[in-house]
Motif scaffolding. Structure first.
Motif, mmCIF file in Angstrom:
data_model
loop_
_atom_site.group_PDB
_atom_site.id
_atom_site.type_symbol
_atom_site.label_atom_id
_atom_site.label_comp_id
_atom_site.label_asym_id
_atom_site.label_seq_id
_atom_site.Cartn_x
_atom_site.Cartn_y
_atom_site.Cartn_z
ATOM 1 N N MET A 71 0.831 -1.185 0.000
ATOM 2 C CA MET A 71 0.000 0.000 0.000
ATOM 3 C C MET A 71 0.879 1.253 0.000
ATOM 4 S SD MET A 71 -2.721 1.253 2.902
ATOM 5 C CE MET A 71 -3.296 2.950 2.936
ATOM 6 N N THR A 72 0.600 2.177 -0.898
ATOM 7 C CA THR A 72 1.345 3.431 -0.977
ATOM 8 C C THR A 72 0.779 4.417 0.034
ATOM 9 O OG1 THR A 72 1.721 3.064 -3.335
ATOM 10 C CG2 THR A 72 2.076 5.296 -2.497
ATOM 11 N N THR A 73 1.660 4.966 0.865
ATOM 12 C CA THR A 73 1.208 5.911 1.885
ATOM 13 C C THR A 73 0.986 7.296 1.277
ATOM 14 O OG1 THR A 73 3.422 6.655 2.511
ATOM 15 C CG2 THR A 73 2.591 4.652 3.572
ATOM 16 N N ALA A 74 0.309 8.153 2.016
ATOM 17 C CA ALA A 74 0.056 9.519 1.553
ATOM 18 C C ALA A 74 1.368 10.263 1.322
ATOM 19 C CB ALA A 74 -0.816 10.257 2.567
ATOM 20 N N GLU A 75 2.351 10.046 2.191
ATOM 21 C CA GLU A 75 3.631 10.729 2.028
ATOM 22 C C GLU A 75 4.363 10.220 0.787
ATOM 23 O OE1 GLU A 75 6.935 13.243 2.704
ATOM 24 O OE2 GLU A 75 4.809 13.306 3.256
#
Length: 877
Positions: free
Chosen positions: A1-5
């Protein structure tokens, strides 16, 4: 999962710097005492612009402050200032001793920490412990001046000023609501046993550009209509709004204004007068002097809070700085629910980002160490501004620099013209870039933000840094000095961390490295025999004499580390060429060139081997042709082990031209082919090394001996053997001596706080880990050595690397006694409220692990963060 940052970083990469990076922690903590600000006749930078003048003198090239933020061009700055009611001056910047005042060189004498940060600077946390009694400026200077080099440094904690917990615990948290909307939550706690008052002065100002260039219009900051608000206008940045919320009693801060111009009378004794100079706010707060502008405008503004807190009590202050997005200066900035929501979201995003990096089987303490190490690296990115031609010749309308400058420092670097954000070694002791430090910084940065890492590395090869002759600038004090050539290794490592996909980056850096490699061959191989000199090379102090100093006529110091660095450089270039050849066959020819050149350097390195001692040594070549080996058991002699590069066997399979010509070379030069130590897998080379297995065993026997290099906390830079067996060398009747010194340097030969005579030092420990793992991948589990030497216990090289990694990590982790070894024996720093705020020092005591040197070198010591993070990777980088 790609984080917001991570999404934010990717967006920034696609847009160049990107909007989210337009504001960041790019402000130094020391601009005084730097070469940039030195306009003296004798080049004594520390003395020309001392700390005592910093509050009164407008800087020419940069700015400094506490927990400082600025835009990417450092036009507008924001930082914190404090006054405990007892100090003689406002606390606007970190105090420390100059290189000439300290008994072990320059040294910051305050305690602050970079607690947290995200790469896009959407979330930043900083902490500072400020004494409640008068800061002992004179005592620190006088006592350290009194002490000799054989005594410990006298630190702030040694003064007793923190007894009874009489200090302010200050925490500054920044969170961005949007790229141009910065929220500050400032929390202050009275840690002491009595009621106390603290003056808090968040400060906004513009860097003085107008004094040096008459064409630049003066920006302005002025009071707004609403209490606690101000408007700041700058030609390029536009209009910004500052909202300073009320204190816990509902009282808005008083706004104080002056100008970021030099107090000419105080600094130069001039009759010329600036009505409200740079130090006007400080003088007004401390003495009540009429030195702030009653018209409530200027180029510098402070929001003056007065906090009176009971013992153990805390207070929170809220401020917000945002670009005027159509408000026309009349709007308000939310300091309530929207402000709180921003902090909640950014804190959560930071937690998610670092959770994605931490190894799943790691401890909470390991995750803490990793996060603070990487956060310090982010905080240490700074705006670096210097135009050497302008610095040498002077500015229009200003007094010309002394004539001696034209034949002094950095005169051959007129082309250097930097206005860039760079990862610095440290914001106080090293607030300037160093090329080989930057190589390590960029490798770590690649874990966080690959695009930023590549950008910063490539900058060093741009025409405003790299010399036309191919030399790379070393560091500000002497751009013409020589740093180890690690940027080829750094480029390859960044390429790997980024997933072996940015071929444009690899090709771009390869072309410039070709030029730099040629410079090394032409300038640092005096006899043309592939035995290199180099001089300093970062390991100067592990020898008995200064290797950068001029030798008597006709004498030449041939360096084991210089030659080993070039062997590694050559292997890195070979690997790059092989990778590029698989995309463009035209690179096969240059791959053959580096294959042949490595064989020649390996042959030369062979001449530096001492068969009796089983070690590589520097050697002094005399005018009569005689040779004097310099038998220092140091990292200089271990570096050839690090010239071991893993090369994926698949890279060779589709390169018929390279295979043909390299094969011809090996057949035609059988003696040289014997020096090419190609460790094979399935019939193809997998690791190429400068050292064969016989010599490798002998070198590792010393490296892994706890009475020599192996300490409880990693590899020492100098063998402990020299504690009982000092090395004494006589050169032309002058005797030089080398002793094992595991702590601060006891020699003034090398200047400053330089000390590689025993301490554990992260860059080479990191390269040792990598090289051992490369060698293990080829030699396998059957190649074993004693670990530690003399124990009778055997381990393969992968296990050796794992053990070395554990020892390095032991520096920072809480041990069975509840202590962190890096904080030494000082009981103050072993208390949880101090212990769990981590510092990452320049180097560490070779026996006890205590942190020494620069206290915030979260530049290459942040390699610890990368070491921890990659423990969770299935394939090591």
């Amino acid at each position: 999962m790609t984080t917001a940052e991570q999404q934010r970083i990717a967006t920034s990469a696609a847009l160049g710097a990107g909007e989210w990076k337009q504001l960041g922690p790019y402000l130094s903590e020391r601009a005084w005492g730097t070469v940039r600000e030195d306009y003296s006749a004798d080049g004594r930078a520390w003395e020309y612009s001392p700390h005592d003048q910093a509050r009164s003198r407008a800087y020419r090239w940069s700015e400094d402050g506490l927990a400082g933020i600025c835009d990417i061009e450092q036009r507008m700055c924001f930082a914190l200032a404090f006054w405990n009611g007892r100090d003689p001056i406002l606390k606007e910047r970190i105090f420390g001793l100059t290189g000439n005042e300290g008994n072990h060189g320059e040294d910051a004498k305050e305690y602050w920490w970079y607690v947290d940060a995200t790469p896009s600077a959407t979330w930043l946390r900083w902490r500072y412990h400020y004494p409640q009694n008068a800061f002992p400026y004179s005592q620190l200077i006088d006592e350290n001046r009194r002490r000799g080099r054989h005594e410990r440094e006298f630190e702030l904690a040694d003064t007793g000023i923190f007894e009874g917990d009489r200090y302010w615990q200050i925490e500054a948290d920044y969170a961005k609501a949007s790229p141009y909307d910065l929220c500050l939550r400032l929390r202050v706690r009275n840690a002491g046993p009595e009621p106390a008052e603290l003056h808090v002065l968040p400060t906004l100002w513009f860097r003085n550009r107008w004094s040096w260039d008459p064409a630049i219009s003066r920006p302005s900051v002025r009071a707004g209509v609403t209490p606690g608000t101000a408007l700041a206008d700058e030609q390029k940045l536009g209009r910004w709004l500052l909202a300073a919320g009320p204190d816990p009693n509902g009282v808005a801060p008083e706004l104080l204004f002056c100008d970021n111009d030099t107090n000419l009378g105080r600094v130069f004794g001039s009759d010329l007068h600036v009505p409200y100079p740079k130090d006007g706010i400080g003088d007004h707060v401390i003495t009540g002097a009429p030195t702030v502008n009653p018209a409530r405008e200027g180029t510098k503004l402070a929001c003056w809070y007065r906090l009176k807190l009971a013992p153990g009590a805390s207070a929170e202050l809220r401020l917000r700085l945002a670009r005027d997005e159509g408000r026309s200066g009349s709007g308000s900035l939310d300091l309530r629910k929207g402000f709180e929501r921003t902090f909640t979201e950014r804190a959560r995003e930071a937690d998610e980002f670092y959770a994605s990096l931490a190894p799943k089987n790691g401890s909470a303490d390991e995750a803490r160490v990793m996060r603070q190490a990487l956060s310090g690296l982010i905080w240490n990115q700074q705006f670096y501004h210097l135009n050497v031609t302008r610095w040498l010749d002077g500015d229009p309308g200003q007094p010309p620099p002394p004539e001696s400058r034209k034949s002094g420092r950095n005169v051959e670097w007129r082309h250097l013209n930097s206005r860039d954000i760079l990862a610095m070694p440290d914001k106080w002791e090293f607030p300037w870039f160093a090329s080989w430090d930057l190589g390590f910084h960029c490798v770590i940065l690649a874990l966080l933000d690959p695009a930023a890492a590549k950008h910063q590395l490539l900058l060093q090869f741009r025409e405003w840094y790299m010399h036309a002759n191919g030399q790379l600038p070393a560091y500000e004090w002497n751009f013409g000095d020589v740093n180890p050539p690690v940027l080829a290794w750094a480029a390859l490592t960044i390429f790997r961390i980024d997933g072996y996909r940015d071929w444009e980056f690899l090709e771009s850096v390869f072309h410039k490295l070709l030029i730099n490699f040629t410079w090394w061959v032409n300038r640092k191989d005096a006899r043309g025999d592939n035995v290199f000199e180099g001089g300093f090379l970062g390991l100067d102090n592990v020898g008995p004499f200064d290797r950068s100093a001029m030798l008597p006529p006709g004498e030449l110091l041939e360096q084991s580390d210089g030659t080993a660095w070039m062997a590694k450089f050559c292997l890195n270039m070979l690997e790059m060429a092989l990778r590029l050849s698989n995309h463009n066959p035209a690179y096969q020819g240059v791959a053959v060139k580096f294959f042949e050149h490595f064989a020649a350097i390996a042959d030369a390195l062979d001449s530096l081997w001492d068969e009796e001692d089983g070690f590589f040594y520097d050697r002094l070549r005399r005018p009569d042709g005689s040779i004097l080996p310099v038998r220092a058991r140091s990292m200089v002699g271990l570096l050839p082990v690090f010239a071991a590069v893993g090369v994926d066997a698949a890279l060779w399979e589709k390169l018929p031209d390279f295979t043909k010509h390299s094969g011809w070379f090996l057949r035609s030069h059988p003696r040289l082919s014997g020096l090419l130590h190609c460790y094979m897998h399935a019939g193809l080379p997998q690791v190429i090394a400068a050292v064969d297995t016989t010599r490798l065993r002998r070198l590792l026997a010393r490296m892994l001996d706890e009475n020599e290099f192996l300490s409880r906390f990693g590899l020492r830079s100098l063998s402990r053997y020299h504690k009982e067996h000092p090395l004494i060398v006589s050169v032309d009747g002058v005797e030089a001596r080398l002793d094992y010194e595991p702590a601060e340097s006891q020699s003034g030969v090398f200047g400053g706080n330089s000390n590689w005579r025993g301490p554990v030092w992260f860059p080479l420990n990191f390269l040792a880990l990598e090289s051992l793992r490369h060698l293990h991948s080829a030699l396998g589990n059957d190649f074993k050595v004693e670990l530690p030497t003399g124990s009778g216990k055997e381990a393969h090289l992968g296990e050796v690397a794992d053990e070395l990694e554990r020892r390095l990590l032991r520096l920072f982790l809480v041990d069975e006694h509840g202590r962190r070894p890096c904080y030494g024996a000082n009981p103050l720093f072993q208390r949880p409220e101090w212990r769990d705020q981590l510092l990452f020092h320049e180097y560490f005591h070779g026996d006890t692990g205590e942190g020494l040197g620069a206290s915030h070198q979260t530049g290459w010591t942040a390699l610890m963060g990368l070491v921890i993070a990659r423990r969770g990777w299935t394939v090591p980088a």
